[in-house]
Scaffold this motif. Sequence first.
Motif, short mmCIF file in Angstrom:
data_model
loop_
_atom_site.label_atom_id
_atom_site.label_comp_id
_atom_site.label_asym_id
_atom_site.label_seq_id
_atom_site.Cartn_x
_atom_site.Cartn_y
_atom_site.Cartn_z
N LEU A 21 15.84 8.51 -24.63
CA LEU A 21 16.21 9.19 -23.34
C LEU A 21 14.94 9.06 -22.44
N GLN A 22 14.09 8.35 -23.01
CA GLN A 22 12.84 8.03 -21.94
C GLN A 22 13.23 7.12 -21.13
N LYS A 23 13.95 6.17 -21.36
CA LYS A 23 14.16 4.87 -20.63
C LYS A 23 14.88 5.06 -19.28
N PRO A 24 15.84 5.56 -19.14
CA PRO A 24 16.65 5.97 -18.09
C PRO A 24 15.84 6.90 -17.01
N PHE A 25 15.08 7.69 -17.76
CA PHE A 25 14.09 8.55 -16.88
C PHE A 25 13.03 7.92 -16.43
N ASP A 26 12.69 6.98 -16.99
CA ASP A 26 11.31 6.22 -16.38
C ASP A 26 11.87 5.09 -15.26
N GLU A 27 12.97 4.81 -15.59
CA GLU A 27 13.92 3.93 -14.42
C GLU A 27 13.85 4.65 -13.33
N PHE A 28 14.56 5.91 -13.54
CA PHE A 28 14.76 6.75 -12.24
C PHE A 28 13.47 7.06 -11.63
N MET A 29 12.60 7.33 -12.26
CA MET A 29 10.98 7.70 -11.66
C MET A 29 10.51 6.53 -10.91
N GLU A 30 10.95 5.41 -11.54
CA GLU A 30 10.30 4.04 -10.62
C GLU A 30 10.93 4.03 -9.40
N VAL A 31 12.31 4.11 -9.30
CA VAL A 31 13.05 4.03 -8.10
C VAL A 31 12.56 5.30 -7.29
N PHE A 32 12.15 6.53 -7.61
CA PHE A 32 11.94 7.62 -6.63
C PHE A 32 10.68 7.34 -6.28
N CYS A 33 9.53 6.89 -7.37
CA CYS A 33 8.32 6.61 -6.80
C CYS A 33 8.23 5.49 -5.64
N ALA A 34 9.22 4.50 -5.81
CA ALA A 34 9.01 3.55 -4.85
C ALA A 34 9.60 4.11 -3.44
N LEU A 35 10.59 4.93 -3.59
CA LEU A 35 11.15 5.50 -2.31
C LEU A 35 10.42 6.36 -1.62
N ILE A 36 9.46 7.08 -2.39
CA ILE A 36 8.56 7.97 -1.68
C ILE A 36 7.60 7.35 -1.16
N GLU A 37 6.97 6.20 -1.72
CA GLU A 37 5.94 5.22 -1.31
C GLU A 37 6.37 4.84 0.01
N GLN A 38 7.53 4.27 0.09
CA GLN A 38 8.03 3.62 1.28
C GLN A 38 8.02 4.80 2.41
N GLY A 39 8.42 5.85 2.10
CA GLY A 39 8.34 7.02 3.04
C GLY A 39 7.00 7.46 3.54
N VAL A 40 6.05 7.29 2.54
CA VAL A 40 4.48 7.42 3.00
C VAL A 40 4.17 6.22 3.79
N ALA A 41 4.52 5.05 3.41
CA ALA A 41 4.26 4.08 4.33
C ALA A 41 4.74 4.16 5.60
N SER A 42 5.94 4.44 5.82
CA SER A 42 6.72 4.43 7.13
C SER A 42 6.27 5.67 7.90
N GLY A 43 5.16 6.47 7.22
CA GLY A 43 5.02 7.78 8.03
C GLY A 43 6.00 8.72 8.02
N GLU A 44 7.00 8.53 7.48
CA GLU A 44 8.10 9.64 7.27
C GLU A 44 7.56 10.93 6.66
N PHE A 45 6.71 10.40 5.54
CA PHE A 45 6.32 11.61 4.64
C PHE A 45 4.65 11.70 4.77
N ARG A 46 4.24 12.79 4.45
CA ARG A 46 2.77 13.24 4.53
C ARG A 46 2.11 12.24 3.31
N ASN A 47 0.91 12.48 3.35
CA ASN A 47 0.30 11.38 2.39
C ASN A 47 0.40 12.37 1.29
N LEU A 48 0.95 11.74 -0.07
CA LEU A 48 0.91 12.64 -1.08
C LEU A 48 0.76 11.96 -2.43
N ASN A 49 0.73 12.81 -3.40
CA ASN A 49 0.50 12.16 -4.90
C ASN A 49 1.91 11.80 -5.28
N VAL A 50 2.47 10.49 -4.92
CA VAL A 50 3.60 10.10 -5.09
C VAL A 50 4.47 10.36 -6.31
#
Lengths: 197, 197, 197, 197
Positions: C124-153
């Motif tokens: 069960l962990q596998k898809p969860f991990d993949e999912f987390m990776e995508v989300f983390c990447a997205l949020i990092e993008q948002g932080v980098a682009s200035g759309e999001f606050r500076n967060l604990n990704v």
Amino acid sequence: MPRPDVSEERTQQIIAAAISAFVKLGIANTRMEDIAQEAGLSKGTIYLYFKSREELIFAILDSFIARELAYATELLTTDISVVEKINKLIDIVVADMAQIKPLTPLYLDFIALAAREESVREILQKPFDEFMEVFCALIEQGVASGEFRNLNVKEVALAMGTLIDGSILIWVYDPEFIDLERQVKASLQLLLDGITV
Amino acid sequence: MPRPDVSEERTQQIIAAAISAFVKLGIANTRMEDIAQEAGLSKGTIYLYFKSREELIFAILDSFIARELAYATELLTTDISVVEKINKLIDIVVADMAQIKPLTPLYLDFIALAAREESVREILQKPFDEFMEVFCALIEQGVASGEFRNLNVKEVALAMGTLIDGSILIWVYDPEFIDLERQVKASLQLLLDGITV
Amino acid sequence: MPRPDVSEERTQQIIAAAISAFVKLGIANTRMEDIAQEAGLSKGTIYLYFKSREELIFAILDSFIARELAYATELLTTDISVVEKINKLIDIVVADMAQIKPLTPLYLDFIALAAREESVREILQKPFDEFMEVFCALIEQGVASGEFRNLNVKEVALAMGTLIDGSILIWVYDPEFIDLERQVKASLQLLLDGITV
Amino acid sequence: MPRPDVSEERTQQIIAAAISAFVKLGIANTRMEDIAQEAGLSKGTIYLYFKSREELIFAILDSFIARELAYATELLTTDISVVEKINKLIDIVVADMAQIKPLTPLYLDFIALAAREESVREILQKPFDEFMEVFCALIEQGVASGEFRNLNVKEVALAMGTLIDGSILIWVYDPEFIDLERQVKASLQLLLDGITV
DNA sequence: AATGAATGAGAATTCATTCAT
DNA sequence: GATGAATGAATTCTCATTCAT
């Protein structure tokens, strides 16, 4: 090649094994395992053919009362004297009794059960009722033909039923001392003497 | 100060409770707990008075056959006709039967047991034998006095025993339909008619 | 002529039947017989395709996580704002959820299993991990682009994962009261509001 | 000297043992024997206190939801800002969660059960409903006091509930990777940020 | 390939019996 | 004497698995 359907055969095999085990050990003391062993099958297999211990018991009960009364009814219309008819019927009953004799312990288990459980009583009642009908009819014929005294028909029929079924009890008390078939025949003869003109 | 010995009282109390429970539930379905409750005691207490369930069952069996046959024996020497004697005896038997009737289910349990277990059979045999002795004696008297036809005494006695004990079976089949006491009386009368000169 | 290999078809047929049975009855209460019936096959046949009940369960588990995350990964490189990306992802997730909804009871069985068995947890962990990776990447993008606050990704990604998966629990508590898809969407929107500058 | 009534003590002892066994093995894989051993009692003894396995399971379920929500309700009327109230509540919830954590596998068994059985669902619903009521009230207070934006109160409350209960799922996926308490706190804080003016 | 029949280990539950208090 | 608590062997029934056909 389709395998032959063994279900009817197994069902009968299990019923026979169960009867045998019940006769030996008593319903209360017979475990499913005993029946399985007697049948040369495994415990689990019994449950493929009977949903529960109780269902198996009732199946046996049903097989008990399946005994034919056809000849008896047929007897009613035969063209011989009523006394002769009754003598024939006695012979039939006695022959039947000889066959059932080995099942006596189980039969008594069922009667004891019937004394407490309506459902069992109802099942046992049916063949008894049929039997009573035939006897009542015969006795009425005898009264009508003048062979018998004017009697309370039901009382006489019940007396005959009592002598037949009750002899089993007496026989249980002392199987060495009593020749079941002979005694039934003799008792019924005595009664017949009492009602014949 | 020594406490009064309640042991006999308790023993009877437990036997009575056990009979009551056995009649209601059947021997096989009655747990020690049921008996304890019926007696208003605890399970443990029963074991102070009976070593085991089985011992208790046998104690009940013993209490069953303790029924007195004294009056019957006494009857033998009374100075009335044999037919009158037998009628008196029938009355006694029927009165007795009325009392035992509520115990029928348990009585049948015991008979079913007797059909399988020699030890139980022996116990039940005793009162039956005594009964047979009295009846045989009476019938012999009747034959001797000329009141009865020349009969196979044992056969007649057995027929009478059958009518008495067997009527219980018939009654179990259909308790609504059958008046037990009346039927016993009527059946025996029919038989008596058959053997009277 | 060799018969066509039906083994893949049968395998899927059995898996589908097993899922259906497990959903209805629960893994613990589903017997091989139930699965066989659902599949229109005999019990024996299942064992031609799966060595044991357990193997079948794991096959189902595997089929569960085969769900594609391709679109999600693809989304990462699309040329739209991160908020838009996440909204798209949310739509995908919600649509997916609508499909999985009927399997919820079985899904929960697996999670309960995972709580105890490492082997299940790893799957069960596998898809969860993949999912987390995508989300983390997205949020990092948002932080980098200035759309999001500076967060604990990681925290944010976990919060999103929690809202998605956890909504199933809430929905189980009160399926009448809760519109699962709408609630997931609304929750994620609230969270998005909280992290957007 | 009357013996002390041990029934309450035994009942609790058995419930504790059953919880322990269920957590370790899962409800489906725990035998009565396992529970008995865990409790240091015999199988039979368990049945002196619980009529059946199922009754024991429901007793545990009941003991689960007996958790107090008193402090939460009390919080509603305290004279501090709503954000502070919610922060306090979060602390309470997180502390509670830390305690329940070891029971997670069993908790998930119950939820999986609830997904199929109305009776179980109803029991789990109750504390959830109470929880929702408190949260809704708090958020309404926040909206009224101007601390929060104008929100769909129910949606927000459900989002909070989801974050709390759902975090258990996430944690199951990867207990090494996730600090349950910290994550719950962080998630709720993010949400709080999103709804605060 | 498919199956239906059979198996037997294993689970829940019961209950006669024991025994410390 | 009395009891209520505890026990564990015994019993019914289930079900994953095997296998001859």
